[in-house]
Write an enzyme that holds these catalytic residues in place. Sequence first.
Site: not given
Length: 338
Positions: A158, A162
């Site tokens: 993640y 991002k």
Amino acid sequence: MTRRTRSMPRTVVITGATAGVGRACVRAFATGGDRLVLVARGMAGLRAASAEAEAAGSPVRTVLADVSDPEACEAVAARAEAEFGPIDVWVNDAFVSVFAPFTEISPAEFQRVTDVTYLGYVNATRAALSRMLPRDHGTIVQVGSAIAYRGIPLQTAYSGAKHAIQGWHEALRCELLASGSGVRVTMVQLPAVNTPQFDWVLNRLRGRARPVPPVHQPELAARAVRYAADHPGRREYWVGGSTAATLIANSLAPGLLDRYLARTGIAAQQDDELHRGQDRANLWAPADAAADRGAHGRFDEESRERSAQLWASQHHGLLAAGGAALLGAAAGALARRR
């Protein structure tokens, strides 16, 4: 060309619209009477989100789609314009994640997070831009995170996605500015939010996954996204004091922050309660296909509904003017004393 006034209803596409921040965004945009196209993988969640928007007075269409598929994103854009006319605002929020040490995430799982959480934004934005650019009109809001600047342990996939969104967003914004385009892209960097993701994320931790305190309600994030859509000239908005503190600390002393997160970050992302093996992960299939999960997670009691930092992020000009006025007054008082 004639620009649409804000008082006119807009055509708004929202991905990841069935839960968490995306679901709260549905409510936020519905209160303005915008025409909404809701995109997600879970049918039960889509039906519930659609019902809420219709109850608020907004026309709604729902589309079952996986944003990791470029053709699916193109079909969403085509359906939105066929049903409601030109897309004015596109909100990217769909994501998946894995909570586990990097060495316990398989290559296929890591790629899946990247395909949805990063390339899903890319695919959706490409579909939107192919329609917005010829009209020289439209706004794309990327729902980001403090993790876009500061990776944290147990969320390597993640964090990587991002960070990728952040770099790509900056490059794209530069290209649009260089071309003089009237299309705007902006990003909203969020703190920890009370969403259902912590009960349906793929979790290989001993304890149940949880957000790192302080935790904020998804409605706060949705208000920030709505504001960004209405005021897209800014490159990004920060939500929550913890977001500001994290980004500032990372810019000043990233090595110290590495060590701090190494000491605290693993325990802070787990409850003492043992992880329940029966929790259904949504990495490969939706967790809300048969039952709606709503906007909120299980952290209502500790979650904040307001953020002074968000107000400050939205009113930089006012704060700067106020600061200049105070400095001027102080200088005048000093001169009179002399």
